[in-house]
Design a protein around this motif. Structure first.
Motif, short mmCIF file in Angstrom:
data_model
loop_
_atom_site.label_atom_id
_atom_site.label_comp_id
_atom_site.label_asym_id
_atom_site.label_seq_id
_atom_site.Cartn_x
_atom_site.Cartn_y
_atom_site.Cartn_z
N PHE A 202 3.86 6.05 11.80
CA PHE A 202 4.08 4.91 10.91
C PHE A 202 5.58 4.61 10.80
O PHE A 202 6.20 4.86 9.75
N GLU B 143 7.37 2.05 10.39
CA GLU B 143 7.85 1.05 9.44
C GLU B 143 7.77 1.53 7.99
O GLU B 143 8.33 0.89 7.09
N ALA B 144 7.08 2.62 7.74
CA ALA B 144 6.89 3.08 6.36
C ALA B 144 8.14 3.78 5.85
O ALA B 144 8.83 4.50 6.58
N GLN B 145 8.43 3.57 4.58
CA GLN B 145 9.50 4.33 3.92
C GLN B 145 8.91 5.63 3.39
O GLN B 145 7.86 5.63 2.74
N ARG C 139 -2.33 3.75 7.03
CA ARG C 139 -1.14 2.90 7.19
C ARG C 139 -0.69 2.37 5.83
O ARG C 139 -1.48 1.87 5.05
N ALA C 140 0.63 2.50 5.57
CA ALA C 140 1.15 2.14 4.25
C ALA C 140 2.57 1.63 4.38
O ALA C 140 3.26 1.85 5.38
N ASP C 141 3.02 0.97 3.32
CA ASP C 141 4.40 0.49 3.25
C ASP C 141 5.35 1.60 2.81
O ASP C 141 6.53 1.59 3.17
N ALA C 142 4.86 2.54 2.02
CA ALA C 142 5.65 3.68 1.57
C ALA C 142 4.75 4.90 1.50
O ALA C 142 3.55 4.79 1.25
N ILE C 143 5.36 6.06 1.76
CA ILE C 143 4.61 7.31 1.77
C ILE C 143 5.31 8.29 0.84
O ILE C 143 6.51 8.55 0.97
N THR D 231 0.85 -1.19 0.00
CA THR D 231 0.00 0.00 0.00
C THR D 231 0.88 1.23 0.00
O THR D 231 1.89 1.31 0.72
N ILE D 232 0.51 2.20 -0.81
CA ILE D 232 1.24 3.46 -0.89
C ILE D 232 0.34 4.60 -0.44
O ILE D 232 -0.84 4.65 -0.80
N ARG E 284 4.16 -8.26 -1.32
CA ARG E 284 4.45 -7.77 0.03
C ARG E 284 4.88 -8.92 0.92
O ARG E 284 4.25 -9.95 0.93
#
Length: 471
Positions: free
Chosen positions: A423, A425-427, A195-199, A102-103, A471
């Motif tokens: 967040f 953990e997000a990049q 909540r996302a993996d990358a922002i 998720t972005i 993922r």
């Protein structure tokens, strides 16, 4: 996260289709951008706040029209420790499918006040194209960031269709230029949706009009109001001048202590970061900053180290007797607003404490100092080792046709600290659509249209490639 190291012929065909969709959709994108620029959405209370509602509603409709979101809402969050709510923000979400990441795509739709209309060559809220640039307040900062997200999502949806499995959260804030007062609460209220993996924070700039930049460091900020008082009341300058210190004299002497003879900050306790910077000439500085030939730069060491890695102190406002009202009077007090940019790695709170200590220690003639309206923000250093950074750099190289430059930025985006906290953990990827001549916050703000086109190509490629990651 895992992905194939090589692209298949099918992958390449999809990317070509995405870029073709970006190109064919550009007139529509610019038309929509012009429509947003016409809405004077300014979060300062002295301006019409209903314009921000118009702006948010317009962006929510643009998000719905992409056809990819499960839910689109206009929301407000409470401003902590007050009875007020922040300005309207747009939150649009779609769930990830088939194990895709998720972005989170961020931008803001509020703009700076226009300032003196007489300084604009064309009306600030009438989008005008000339010489390959789109002029208007917010044309670059940050409604172009909003439309880069919308346009790239449109292109990906058009080319990928039912194979779009990427999770997307679109968060368009409405008060970034006014301090993001409800930002942290908004994150807390909507943490599951955001909540996302990358922002992607689309609110920065590029190396130049043709070369993309990935922002990897930002200075923090410490802004405050200082009142200097030396008299209980105003007095006749002829009767008492020469024996009684007036507040303006004391203020000038006090402020002068903040810098050394070279104009470098001279405040003990303000840190600087030791990091290499790219080549950047004084001629380029003069061109981009508007520095006349007879005025010298300030500070020492490389120019970009002064802007990216060292502190800066600026007096951005003064309350004193105006020229029109000048009289032969000793002023009892003067109020100034001081804005400090803080080197990456030092907290805004530590920097403010150093400034307050310095000013109290250097107060001339026993002048009384009062500090108020303190606003602090921490800087930011990107961890560049993650998968999302590598993917974004390659998308920039392919989208612009030029290798990206890792940038430091002298400005501040304090809310990034809130994103990191909420967040962890997000990049976080700080990108942007501006070139050095955008003049954000100034009269005649503008967007370089070819830079914008390349930025949309980049983001569309980035989203397309993220859609292939497991993922």
């Amino acid at each position: 996260m895992t992905s194939s190291d090589s692209q298949t012929s099918e992958d390449l065909a999809v990317e070509e289709a995405v870029l073709e969709s970006v190109a064919t959709g550009l007139p529509r994108t610019l038309g929509d951008l012009g429509g947003l620029v016409r809405i004077p959405g300014i979060a300062w209370p002295s301006f019409d706040q209903t314009q921000l509602e118009r702006s948010a509603d317009a962006i929510a409709e643009l998000a719905r029209d992409t056809g990819i979101f499960d839910d689109v809402r206009v929301l407000r969050a409470a401003i902590p420790e007050t009875d007020e709510f922040g300005q309207p923000a747009v939150l649009a979400t779609r769930a990830a499918r088939n194990g895709r990441p998720t972005i989170l795509l961020y931008a803001h739709h509020d703009v700076q006040p226009p300032g003196d209309d007489a300084l604009w060559e064309t009306p600030p809220f009438e989008p005008t194209v000339r010489d390959g640039r789109l002029y208007g307040r917010g044309a670059a900062d940050d409604k172009a960031g909003v439309m880069a997200h919308i346009a790239s999502l449109r292109a990906v949806a058009d080319a990928v269709g039912d194979d779009l499995d990427l999770g997307v959260a679109l968060f368009i804030e409405g008060e970034e230029e006014y301090g993001s007062r409800s930002f942290a609460q908004f994150l807390s209220d909507n943490s599951d949706a955001l909540r996302a993996d990358a922002i992607v924070v689309a609110d920065s700039g590029n190396w130049d009009a043709d070369t993309p930049g990935l922002t990897v460091s930002l200075r923090g900020n410490a802004r405050f109001t200082l009142t200097v008082r030396t008299l209980e009341h105003a007095s006749h300058s002829g009767m008492y001048g020469g024996a009684v210190p007036d507040a303006m004299m004391a203020t000038i002497k006090l402020l002068n202590s903040l810098w050394d003879a070279d104009g470098a900050v001279a405040v003990d306790g303000l840190d600087q970061r030791d990091a290499a910077t790219p080549e950047y000439s004084e001629e380029t500085l003069r061109d981009e900053a508007g520095l006349p030939d007879g005025v010298s730069p300030i500070g020492r060491d490389s120019i970009l180290s002064r802007i990216w890695n060292k502190p800066a102190v600026t007096v951005i406002g003064v309350d004193a007797t105006s020229v029109a009202s000048a009289s032969n009077t000793l002023s009892p007090e003067v109020t100034v607003v001081i804005s400090a940019r803080v080197a990456p790695g030092q907290s805004g709170a530590d920097a403010y404490a150093a400034l307050e200590r310095h000013l109290r220690a250097h107060a001339p003639f026993g002048a009384e100092l009062t500090f108020s309206d303190v606003d602090l923000g921490d800087g930011f250093l990107v961890d560049t080792s993650g998968w999302a950074v590598a993917l974004t750099r390659q998308a920039m190289a392919d989208g612009y046709g030029a290798a990206p430059v890792d940038l430091g930025v002298g400005g501040s985006i304090p809310f990034i600290a809130d994103l990191v906290r909420e967040f962890p953990e997000a990049q976080i990827l700080v990108t942007g659509v501006e070139d050095p001549h955008a003049r954000a916050h100034s009269p005649n703000e503008s967007l370089h249209l070819d830079t914008f086109r390349h930025a949309v190509r980049t983001e569309a490629l980035m989203l397309t490639r993220m859609n292939r990651i497991t993922r």
